[in-house]
Design an enzyme around this catalytic site. Structure first.
Site, PDB file in Angstrom:
ATOM      1  N   ARG A   1       0.797  -1.232   0.000  1.00 33.13           N
ATOM      2  CA  ARG A   1       0.000   0.000   0.000  1.00 33.13           C
ATOM      3  C   ARG A   1       0.835   1.292   0.000  1.00 33.13           C
ATOM      4  O   ARG A   1       0.423   2.310   0.550  1.00 33.13           O
ATOM      5  CB  ARG A   1      -0.941   0.035   1.204  1.00 33.13           C
ATOM      6  CG  ARG A   1      -2.029  -1.009   1.186  1.00 33.13           C
ATOM      7  CD  ARG A   1      -3.218  -0.566   0.337  1.00 33.13           C
ATOM      8  NE  ARG A   1      -4.248  -1.573   0.310  1.00 33.13           N
ATOM      9  CZ  ARG A   1      -5.309  -1.575   1.101  1.00 33.13           C
ATOM     10  NH1 ARG A   1      -5.474  -0.601   1.972  1.00 33.13           N
ATOM     11  NH2 ARG A   1      -6.206  -2.518   0.999  1.00 33.13           N
TER      12      ARG A   1
HETATM   13  C1  LIG Z   1     -15.810   1.368  -0.759  1.00 36.24           C
HETATM   14  C2  LIG Z   1     -14.299   1.428  -0.807  1.00 36.24           C
HETATM   15  C3  LIG Z   1     -13.577   0.284  -1.092  1.00 36.24           C
HETATM   16  C4  LIG Z   1     -12.171   0.330  -1.158  1.00 36.24           C
HETATM   17  N1  LIG Z   1     -11.502  -0.819  -1.402  1.00 36.24           N
HETATM   18  C5  LIG Z   1     -10.143  -0.786  -1.447  1.00 36.24           C
HETATM   19  C6  LIG Z   1      -9.403  -2.003  -1.654  1.00 36.24           C
HETATM   20  O1  LIG Z   1      -9.938  -3.097  -1.794  1.00 36.24           O
HETATM   21  N2  LIG Z   1      -8.039  -1.912  -1.713  1.00 36.24           N
HETATM   22  C7  LIG Z   1      -7.397  -0.728  -1.586  1.00 36.24           C
HETATM   23  O2  LIG Z   1      -6.153  -0.721  -1.661  1.00 36.24           O
HETATM   24  N3  LIG Z   1      -8.071   0.428  -1.372  1.00 36.24           N
HETATM   25  C8  LIG Z   1      -9.409   0.423  -1.298  1.00 36.24           C
HETATM   26  N4  LIG Z   1     -10.109   1.585  -1.064  1.00 36.24           N
HETATM   27  C9  LIG Z   1      -9.387   2.860  -0.945  1.00 36.24           C
HETATM   28  C10 LIG Z   1      -9.429   3.736  -2.239  1.00 36.24           C
HETATM   29  O3  LIG Z   1     -10.417   3.322  -3.125  1.00 36.24           O
HETATM   30  C11 LIG Z   1      -8.096   3.711  -2.944  1.00 36.24           C
HETATM   31  O4  LIG Z   1      -7.110   4.257  -2.102  1.00 36.24           O
HETATM   32  C12 LIG Z   1      -8.120   4.486  -4.282  1.00 36.24           C
HETATM   33  O5  LIG Z   1      -6.918   4.265  -4.982  1.00 36.24           O
HETATM   34  C13 LIG Z   1      -8.324   5.980  -4.122  1.00 36.24           C
HETATM   35  O6  LIG Z   1      -8.520   6.524  -5.417  1.00 36.24           O
HETATM   36  P1  LIG Z   1      -9.145   7.955  -5.663  1.00 36.24           P
HETATM   37  O7  LIG Z   1      -9.000   8.279  -7.110  1.00 36.24           O
HETATM   38  O8  LIG Z   1     -10.512   8.018  -5.104  1.00 36.24           O
HETATM   39  O9  LIG Z   1      -8.122   8.857  -4.844  1.00 36.24           O
HETATM   40  P2  LIG Z   1      -8.404  10.167  -3.999  1.00 36.24           P
HETATM   41  O10 LIG Z   1      -9.143   9.783  -2.775  1.00 36.24           O
HETATM   42  O11 LIG Z   1      -8.976  11.231  -4.834  1.00 36.24           O
HETATM   43  O12 LIG Z   1      -6.909  10.553  -3.610  1.00 36.24           O
HETATM   44  C14 LIG Z   1      -6.136   9.711  -2.783  1.00 36.24           C
HETATM   45  C15 LIG Z   1      -4.679  10.185  -2.832  1.00 36.24           C
HETATM   46  O13 LIG Z   1      -4.129   9.934  -4.120  1.00 36.24           O
HETATM   47  C16 LIG Z   1      -3.518  11.119  -4.634  1.00 36.24           C
HETATM   48  N5  LIG Z   1      -3.634  11.117  -6.100  1.00 36.24           N
HETATM   49  C17 LIG Z   1      -4.780  11.082  -6.836  1.00 36.24           C
HETATM   50  N6  LIG Z   1      -4.473  11.073  -8.152  1.00 36.24           N
HETATM   51  C18 LIG Z   1      -3.114  11.132  -8.245  1.00 36.24           C
HETATM   52  C19 LIG Z   1      -2.191  11.178  -9.338  1.00 36.24           C
HETATM   53  N7  LIG Z   1      -2.593  11.159 -10.609  1.00 36.24           N
HETATM   54  N8  LIG Z   1      -0.866  11.252  -9.049  1.00 36.24           N
HETATM   55  C20 LIG Z   1      -0.438  11.282  -7.769  1.00 36.24           C
HETATM   56  N9  LIG Z   1      -1.252  11.247  -6.700  1.00 36.24           N
HETATM   57  C21 LIG Z   1      -2.578  11.170  -6.933  1.00 36.24           C
HETATM   58  C22 LIG Z   1      -4.318  12.243  -3.994  1.00 36.24           C
HETATM   59  O14 LIG Z   1      -3.599  13.462  -4.020  1.00 36.24           O
HETATM   60  C23 LIG Z   1      -4.532  11.685  -2.600  1.00 36.24           C
HETATM   61  O15 LIG Z   1      -3.375  11.905  -1.811  1.00 36.24           O
HETATM   62  C24 LIG Z   1     -11.499   1.559  -0.956  1.00 36.24           C
HETATM   63  C25 LIG Z   1     -12.244   2.711  -0.657  1.00 36.24           C
HETATM   64  C26 LIG Z   1     -13.626   2.652  -0.570  1.00 36.24           C
HETATM   65  C27 LIG Z   1     -14.389   3.903  -0.259  1.00 36.24           C
END
Ligand SMILES: Cc1cc2nc3c(=O)[nH]c(=O)nc-3n(C[C@H](O)[C@H](O)[C@H](O)COP(=O)(O)OP(=O)(O)OC[C@H]3O[C@@H](n4cnc5c(N)ncnc54)[C@H](O)[C@@H]3O)c2cc1C
Length: 291
Positions: A169
């Site tokens: 992670r």
């Molecule tokens: C219902 C649910 C289920 C989930 N299941 C899992 C799972 O099974 N496994 C898991 O690992 N996680 C899981 N997550 C966590 C989450 O989905 C992940 O961390 C996902 O990658 C976040 O993506 P996002 O685009 O929503 O990021 P955001 O929440 O918008 O941002 C998260 C971080 O990423 C950074 N970021 C975004 N885009 C970029 C980019 N292009 N370059 C650099 N940094 C960037 C942002 O600045 C921020 O720091 C889950 C979350 C939820 C709500």
């Protein structure tokens, strides 16, 4: 402060809460959705000139924004040129702003396997790679060949998977901006891959709280046991702090109710970490990003 050529692009005091899953928090001082990488470069140059911190917003599924908001520039890369796909042989190239779920479906329908286990993880490709998301014991890093990052001076640098430094992670890329990712996948039968995807999708949906979308998965699974099991064993399922609680059936999910605040979320997270540490000696690490 905003120059004429960027006036149409930058919005001031843009509320961030509606752009996150938890629907909590204040505005971004400046917010922009560039239509292409050139516009993104111009925005970065302007932010650097004005010493503004810059953050990239993906799908907002791993973010807790404080009520004070973010005093800088928040950029969304969801426009078409920064969220597209192309497939060549066993390689899928995805823009950082593309939805991870679309990347999974795109790969499978092109007869390429290796991303199906990530089905149902919300958010964008860029965030998934920077945070090395994982499911079923496999992380996204195993399928990444290289990423392209935008450097503060506006140039793009290709970073090979080894240099990305994928660990559980985490990557060494935190704080940089990913603009594109190349996945190296395994050719397979599209129909068989689709069936596998459907099964995985059903299994994943059954482990998500169904009563609300205002949820987050705050903790990284420790090596010894999934966070869900750990929290369940410690007897914290359903634990409540003000208008925030752990889900009672799936306690690795934090649920925000009407009136929830960022402080309540942080207090609940701290209580869980304290109790888990006290009862098991395991120091739960935070996955959720706090702005
Ligand atoms: C219902 C649910 C289920 C989930 N299941 C899992 C799972 O099974 N496994 C898991 O690992 N996680 C899981 N997550 C966590 C989450 O989905 C992940 O961390 C996902 O990658 C976040 O993506 P996002 O685009 O929503 O990021 P955001 O929440 O918008 O941002 C998260 C971080 O990423 C950074 N970021 C975004 N885009 C970029 C980019 N292009 N370059 C650099 N940094 C960037 C942002 O600045 C921020 O720091 C889950 C979350 C939820 C709500």
């Amino acid at each position: 402060m905003i120059p004429d050529h960027l006036q149409h692009l930058i919005r001031s005091d843009e509320p961030l809460a509606p752009l996150t899953w938890l629907k909590i928090g204040g505005p971004a001082h400046f917010f922009a959705e560039p239509v292409d990488l050139d516009q993104f470069r111009q925005l970065l140059a302007w932010a650097t000139e004005n010493e503004l911190p810059v953050r990239i917003l993906g799908g907002g599924s791993n973010l807790l924004v404080r009520e004070s908001g973010f005093d800088g520039l928040v950029v969304s890369l969801s426009a078409a040129p920064t969220s597209g796909f192309s497939v060549s042989d066993d390689r899928l190239t995805a823009g950082a702003g593309a939805k991870l779920s679309h990347a999974v479906v795109k790969a499978v329908s092109a007869g390429l396997g290796g991303l199906e286990h990530l089905v149902g993880i919300p958010g964008t490709v860029g965030a998934a790679v920077v945070g090395n998301v994982s499911s079923g014991g496999r992380d996204i890093g195993q399928a990444v060949q290289c990423v392209r990052v935008m450097q503060p001076d506006g140039t793009i640098r290709e970073v090979g998977a080894e240099e990305v430094g994928f660990t559980h992670r985490k990557t060494a890329l935190a704080g940089t901006t990913i603009v594109e990712v190349d996945f190296k996948l395994e050719p397979g039968d599209a129909t068989a891959l689709t069936k596998r995807l459907q099964k995985l999708w059903i299994a994943r949906n059954s482990t998500r709280p169904s009563h609300t979308d205002r949820i987050a998965m705050p903790f990284v699974d420790p090596d010894s046991m999934p966070a869900r099991e750990l929290i369940q064993n410690v007897g914290l399922a359903g634990l409540r702090e003000g208008d925030v609680s752990l889900d009672s059936a799936q306690p690795h999910y934090l649920v925000a109710h009407e009136g929830a605040t960022s402080d309540q979320c942080l207090r609940l997270i701290e209580r869980v970490r304290e109790q888990v540490l006290l009862q098991t000696g395991i120091d739960l690490q935070l996955n959720l990003q706090i702005w």
